[in-house]
Design a protein around this motif. Structure first.
Motif, PDB file in Angstrom:
ATOM      1  N   GLN A 202       0.838  -1.194   0.000  1.00 44.36           N
ATOM      2  CA  GLN A 202       0.000   0.000   0.000  1.00 44.36           C
ATOM      3  C   GLN A 202       0.876   1.248   0.000  1.00 44.36           C
ATOM      4  N   ARG A 203       1.946   1.214   0.766  1.00 49.06           N
ATOM      5  CA  ARG A 203       2.882   2.339   0.787  1.00 49.06           C
ATOM      6  C   ARG A 203       3.445   2.590  -0.602  1.00 49.06           C
ATOM      7  N   ALA A 204       3.580   1.502  -1.385  1.00 49.34           N
ATOM      8  CA  ALA A 204       4.117   1.622  -2.736  1.00 49.34           C
ATOM      9  C   ALA A 204       3.041   1.966  -3.760  1.00 49.34           C
ATOM     10  N   GLY A 205       1.779   1.979  -3.332  1.00 46.81           N
ATOM     11  CA  GLY A 205       0.693   2.287  -4.257  1.00 46.81           C
ATOM     12  C   GLY A 205       0.382   1.152  -5.209  1.00 46.81           C
ATOM     13  N   VAL A 206       0.648  -0.090  -4.789  1.00 48.76           N
ATOM     14  CA  VAL A 206       0.468  -1.257  -5.651  1.00 48.76           C
ATOM     15  C   VAL A 206      -0.584  -2.178  -5.025  1.00 48.76           C
ATOM     16  N   LYS A 207      -1.515  -2.640  -5.819  1.00 48.15           N
ATOM     17  CA  LYS A 207      -2.506  -3.611  -5.359  1.00 48.15           C
ATOM     18  C   LYS A 207      -1.956  -5.007  -5.628  1.00 48.15           C
ATOM     19  N   VAL A 208      -1.831  -5.812  -4.562  1.00 43.86           N
ATOM     20  CA  VAL A 208      -1.225  -7.143  -4.686  1.00 43.86           C
ATOM     21  C   VAL A 208      -2.229  -8.199  -4.239  1.00 43.86           C
ATOM     22  N   ILE A 209      -2.477  -9.166  -5.123  1.00 44.46           N
ATOM     23  CA  ILE A 209      -3.388 -10.277  -4.846  1.00 44.46           C
ATOM     24  C   ILE A 209      -2.565 -11.558  -4.833  1.00 44.46           C
ATOM     25  N   GLY A 210      -2.532 -12.226  -3.699  1.00 42.90           N
ATOM     26  CA  GLY A 210      -1.692 -13.395  -3.533  1.00 42.90           C
ATOM     27  C   GLY A 210      -2.414 -14.702  -3.757  1.00 42.90           C
ATOM     28  N   ARG A 211      -1.941 -15.714  -3.064  1.00 43.26           N
ATOM     29  CA  ARG A 211      -2.505 -17.053  -3.208  1.00 43.26           C
ATOM     30  C   ARG A 211      -3.990 -17.054  -2.814  1.00 43.26           C
ATOM     31  N   ASN A 212      -4.789 -17.786  -3.573  1.00 39.58           N
ATOM     32  CA  ASN A 212      -6.237 -17.917  -3.318  1.00 39.58           C
ATOM     33  C   ASN A 212      -6.960 -16.578  -3.316  1.00 39.58           C
ATOM     34  N   GLY A 213      -6.460 -15.632  -4.117  1.00 41.03           N
ATOM     35  CA  GLY A 213      -7.145 -14.358  -4.279  1.00 41.03           C
ATOM     36  C   GLY A 213      -7.075 -13.435  -3.086  1.00 41.03           C
ATOM     37  N   LEU A 214      -6.118 -13.656  -2.182  1.00 41.45           N
ATOM     38  CA  LEU A 214      -6.015 -12.836  -0.972  1.00 41.45           C
ATOM     39  C   LEU A 214      -5.370 -11.492  -1.297  1.00 41.45           C
ATOM     40  N   ASP A 215      -6.046 -10.412  -0.912  1.00 45.02           N
ATOM     41  CA  ASP A 215      -5.541  -9.050  -1.068  1.00 45.02           C
ATOM     42  C   ASP A 215      -4.640  -8.740   0.135  1.00 45.02           C
ATOM     43  N   MET A 216      -3.399  -8.338  -0.125  1.00 45.79           N
ATOM     44  CA  MET A 216      -2.485  -8.077   0.988  1.00 45.79           C
ATOM     45  C   MET A 216      -3.007  -6.982   1.909  1.00 45.79           C
ATOM     46  N   ASP A 217      -3.594  -5.932   1.345  1.00 43.11           N
ATOM     47  CA  ASP A 217      -4.134  -4.871   2.189  1.00 43.11           C
ATOM     48  C   ASP A 217      -5.251  -5.402   3.090  1.00 43.11           C
ATOM     49  N   ASP A 218      -6.083  -6.286   2.554  1.00 44.50           N
ATOM     50  CA  ASP A 218      -7.144  -6.872   3.370  1.00 44.50           C
ATOM     51  C   ASP A 218      -6.552  -7.697   4.512  1.00 44.50           C
ATOM     52  N   LYS A 219      -5.509  -8.432   4.201  1.00 41.91           N
ATOM     53  CA  LYS A 219      -4.863  -9.252   5.238  1.00 41.91           C
ATOM     54  C   LYS A 219      -4.328  -8.368   6.357  1.00 41.91           C
ATOM     55  N   TRP A 220      -3.650  -7.292   5.986  1.00 45.26           N
ATOM     56  CA  TRP A 220      -3.044  -6.443   7.015  1.00 45.26           C
ATOM     57  C   TRP A 220      -4.100  -5.639   7.767  1.00 45.26           C
ATOM     58  N   THR A 221      -5.175  -5.262   7.097  1.00 43.70           N
ATOM     59  CA  THR A 221      -6.255  -4.559   7.784  1.00 43.70           C
ATOM     60  C   THR A 221      -6.930  -5.473   8.807  1.00 43.70           C
ATOM     61  N   ARG A 222      -7.108  -6.718   8.442  1.00 43.54           N
ATOM     62  CA  ARG A 222      -7.817  -7.667   9.302  1.00 43.54           C
ATOM     63  C   ARG A 222      -6.930  -8.184  10.441  1.00 43.54           C
ATOM     64  N   GLU A 223      -5.679  -8.546  10.115  1.00 44.25           N
ATOM     65  CA  GLU A 223      -4.824  -9.231  11.072  1.00 44.25           C
ATOM     66  C   GLU A 223      -3.692  -8.375  11.621  1.00 44.25           C
ATOM     67  N   GLY A 224      -3.402  -7.260  10.962  1.00 44.01           N
ATOM     68  CA  GLY A 224      -2.198  -6.519  11.287  1.00 44.01           C
ATOM     69  C   GLY A 224      -1.028  -7.049  10.479  1.00 44.01           C
ATOM     70  N   ALA A 225       0.152  -6.510  10.722  1.00 42.64           N
ATOM     71  CA  ALA A 225       1.339  -6.909   9.965  1.00 42.64           C
ATOM     72  C   ALA A 225       1.604  -8.399  10.130  1.00 42.64           C
ATOM     73  N   GLY A 226       1.947  -9.037   9.013  1.00 43.62           N
ATOM     74  CA  GLY A 226       2.276 -10.451   9.051  1.00 43.62           C
ATOM     75  C   GLY A 226       3.431 -10.752   8.120  1.00 43.62           C
ATOM     76  N   THR A 227       4.601 -11.041   8.678  1.00 42.81           N
ATOM     77  CA  THR A 227       5.787 -11.323   7.872  1.00 42.81           C
ATOM     78  C   THR A 227       6.673 -12.326   8.587  1.00 42.81           C
ATOM     79  N   LEU A 228       7.664 -12.797   7.886  1.00 43.27           N
ATOM     80  CA  LEU A 228       8.820 -13.417   8.517  1.00 43.27           C
ATOM     81  C   LEU A 228       9.987 -12.461   8.320  1.00 43.27           C
ATOM     82  N   HIS A 229      10.535 -11.977   9.423  1.00 37.78           N
ATOM     83  CA  HIS A 229      11.687 -11.076   9.429  1.00 37.78           C
ATOM     84  C   HIS A 229      11.428  -9.750   8.722  1.00 37.78           C
ATOM     85  N   GLY A 230      10.141  -9.433   8.489  1.00 35.18           N
ATOM     86  CA  GLY A 230       9.817  -8.160   7.862  1.00 35.18           C
ATOM     87  C   GLY A 230      10.011  -8.127   6.372  1.00 35.18           C
ATOM     88  N   VAL A 231      10.292  -9.292   5.722  1.00 36.31           N
ATOM     89  CA  VAL A 231      10.628  -9.267   4.302  1.00 36.31           C
ATOM     90  C   VAL A 231       9.707 -10.085   3.402  1.00 36.31           C
TER      91      VAL A 231
END
Length: 642
Positions: free
Chosen positions: A475-504
């Motif tokens: 979102q900071r980059a202004g890019v809409k990203v849809i991952g596995r099984n149609g998951l929107d990264m912004d939706d994931k972070w809005t719902r669950e908060g930040a989710g990463t391994l090592h921030g990368v």
């Protein structure tokens, strides 16, 4: 240093009360919505334009990407972050021919491409800020490099690692969707070919995508009543207009301002550098201030070649050692002699923002905050005393004093900013925290007074958060990203908060990497963190591909859900370190005060998961390197798809 140590001044309750009063003056109910969404503005459409690009020259070149291309590595961003991703991939054994870089700008440099205002320089010592100095054999000309040199260094890096002809500039990435059958990201791009040619739309396929578009790339504009009526000239510092001021981005002779009344809105890190240059040339300069910066000595000086050869750059690995020595001083765990020895190293309370040794239990938070204020007192009083000593008019000096601790607003360092207010053609217009009332056809209105200006400079910073947004890296980059099984990264972070391994890298988004900024260690020296994260990702990919023996180009790398959750808990366990930020004066660190309003415990936990590594950059670096040394890729799932 501990509270109660002999000679340590305990934080003064009256000063803490003053900090609270000053913060409360600046709280505004509209929060970040006090700034315009540029997408909704026609008046500021020029901020989307690139004043430095040569469209004809680019259009004559053979494009490095075409619609339908299938590539191995796609790097979004041509600043230092994107270059470091590419360089570390090459150093890890990958081929530069397999890398493509995309950026909306017309060249390498990122923030140093866009920002070309007079007085521009890095605020961290160039010997540790400019990446890959040892590898390029370059000696910066000054302790704090100026903008043109920083931009040229980006070109130098691109040339040395064979990346200069691997970039598609003037190109926006709109979105990316994971194709699980092909094990590829489908990335949508638009190339701007200038006013003479139509834009080019393309979709390319990439095995690995790196989001490195940075954080200082979206200029923000305050909502000011009457701005559409203002007849004078205006521009943002991130798109400096030398046609209006005179001079060039390499020659700061602003001779067109000699008969002009100039106003500059904002007194943050950019204004601290630009104001002295404007003051040299403007007929009269009005500096409009809502919140003063803390301004300590910078100590700018040319690099001494003998000192460089015999002390600074004398040993192999010197830049990494010097950078990590700097980090150790920032988190108050000094590792030997203070090699950089500048204002950053003498600001011990800054680790309230970037983390420090120790995990703070919730019941210890009040004691922790008191400790931070104790660390800050001597530094803050010294800077306020410096202001009194430099600025001759006592009333102006008082208005230029900061009333907040170092972790609330990035400290600034400059030798000429405060002296500029001794000049007869410079007037400080302090709004006592309220901000401006608006504009008329020919004036800025503040405190019930109209200040006539011919030229208005907007030094109002960058939008680090999108209104009502998730704060995800894409979102900071202004890019809409849809991952596995149609998951929107912004939706994931809005719902669950930040989710990463090592921030990368995130679960459900295989082969998509970024350098934080959530869930990583941070420091005042941004490029150190960028290099650490880029090296870490390259190490992960080299090991992942080694395991499959190069038998397929369909390798995927993704955190397991358990690995991601475990890392999130490690971040949350340390998040109490940052409790003092909730009391900060409004600014980008607190989302203009909106972060302080979060009362719901679930939302606080989500925010805590998105914090930096609370034990500080030194410990974070140790954790990352220990994980790499194990060689197990624990928490990651690597698949070789045939």
């Amino acid at each position: 240093m501990e509270i109660g140590d002999p000679g340590v001044a305990v934080a003064d309750p009256a000063i803490r009360q003053k900090y609270t009063e000053e913060r409360n003056k600046r709280l505004r109910p509209e929060g970040i919505s006090q700034f315009l969404k540029l997408a909704d503005s026609t008046q500021f459409k020029y901020l989307d334009d690139d004043p430095w690009v040569d469209h004809a020259a680019f259009n004559a070149k053979t494009p490095v990407l075409r619609d339908g291309d299938d590539i191995k590595f796609l790097v979004l961003g041509a600043g230092y972050g994107g270059l470091l991703f590419a360089v570390h991939l090459i150093e890890a054994g990958f081929n530069a021919a397999d890398i493509r870089i995309v950026d909306v700008a017309g060249g390498f440099g990122g923030t140093w491409y866009w920002n070309r205002y007079p007085g521009l320089m890095c605020d961290v010592e160039s010997y540790i800020y400019m990446p890959l100095l040892e590898e390029t054999g370059y000696m910066p000309r000054h302790k704090y490099a100026y903008g043109p040199e920083l931009r040229a260094h980006a070109d130098r890096i691109a040339e040395k690692w064979g990346l200069a002809d691997k970039a598609l500039f003037r190109t926006v990435c709109h979105g990316s969707r994971w194709d699980d059958a092909a094990k590829r990201w489908l990335v949508r791009l638009t190339e701007n070919r200038g006013p003479a040619e139509p834009k080019k739309e393309m979709t390319i396929n990439a095995q690995y995508v790196f989001v490195a578009s940075g954080t200082l790339n979206a200029p923000q504009i305050p909502r000011l009543p009457g701005f559409d009526q203002f007849k004078g000239q205006h521009f943002h510092t991130a798109r400096w207009n030398y046609d209006i001021t005179g001079g060039t981005d390499t020659d700061w002779t602003l001779d067109k301002l000699k008969d002009k009344r100039v106003g500059i809105i904002g007194t943050g890190a950019t204004a601290v550098q630009a104001v002295p240059e404007l003051a040299k040339w403007a007929k009269h300069l009005y500096v409009f201030q809502r919140t003063p910066s803390s301004v300590d000595v910078r100590g700018q000086r040319p690099t001494d070649p003998d000192e460089w050869a015999n002390k600074i750059a004398a040993a192999k690995g010197w830049q990494r050692s010097r950078s990590e020595n700097f980090n150790s001083w920032l988190v108050n765990s000094p590792n030997g002699e203070d090699l950089v020895n500048d204002g950053w190293c003498h600001a011990p309370s800054y680790f309230g923002l970037i983390g420090g040794p120790g995990i703070i239990a919730p019941e210890k938070i009040p004691e922790h905050i008191a400790m931070l204020h104790t660390y800050d007192l001597e530094r803050a009083e010294k800077i306020r005393a410096r202001t009194t000593g430099v600025v001759k008019d006592p009333e102006t000096a008082d208005k230029l004093k900061h009333w907040y601790p170092a972790w609330c607003k990035r400290p600034t360092f400059h030798d000429d900013y405060l002296p500029a207010f001794n000049l007869l053609n410079v007037t400080l217009v302090d709004t006592d925290g309220k901000g401006l009332e608006g504009l008329t056809a020919d004036a800025v209105v503040a405190n019930g007074t109209s200040y006539p200006v011919d030229v208005l400079v907007l030094s109002t910073g960058f939008a680090l958060f999108v209104e009502d947004g998730s704060g995800s890296p894409v979102q900071r980059a202004g890019v809409k990203v849809i991952g596995r099984n149609g998951l929107d990264m912004d939706d994931k972070w809005t719902r669950e908060g930040a989710g990463t391994l090592h921030g990368v890298v995130s679960h459900s988004f295989p082969n998509l990497f970024y350098p934080g900024p959530s869930q990583i260690g941070v420091t005042a020296n941004f490029t150190y963190t960028l290099a650490l994260m880029a090296s870490h990702v390259a190490t992960i990919l080299a090991e992942a591909e080694r395991r499959v023996g190069g038998q397929t180009n369909r390798v995927t790398v993704e955190p397991t859900k358990a690995g991601e959750d475990a890392w999130g808990m490690e971040i949350l366990k340390r998040a109490s370190w940052f409790a003092a930020i909730r009391g900060c004066t409004p600014g980008y660190i607190t989302k203009e005060g909106e972060s302080n309003k979060v009362a719901d415990m679930a939302e606080q936990i989500k925010a805590g998961r998105g914090a930096p590594w609370g034990e500080g950059i030194v410990k974070f670096t140790e954790v990352i390197r220990a994980w790499e040394a194990e060689g197990e890729l624990s928490g990651l799932q690597v698949e070789a798809n045939v």
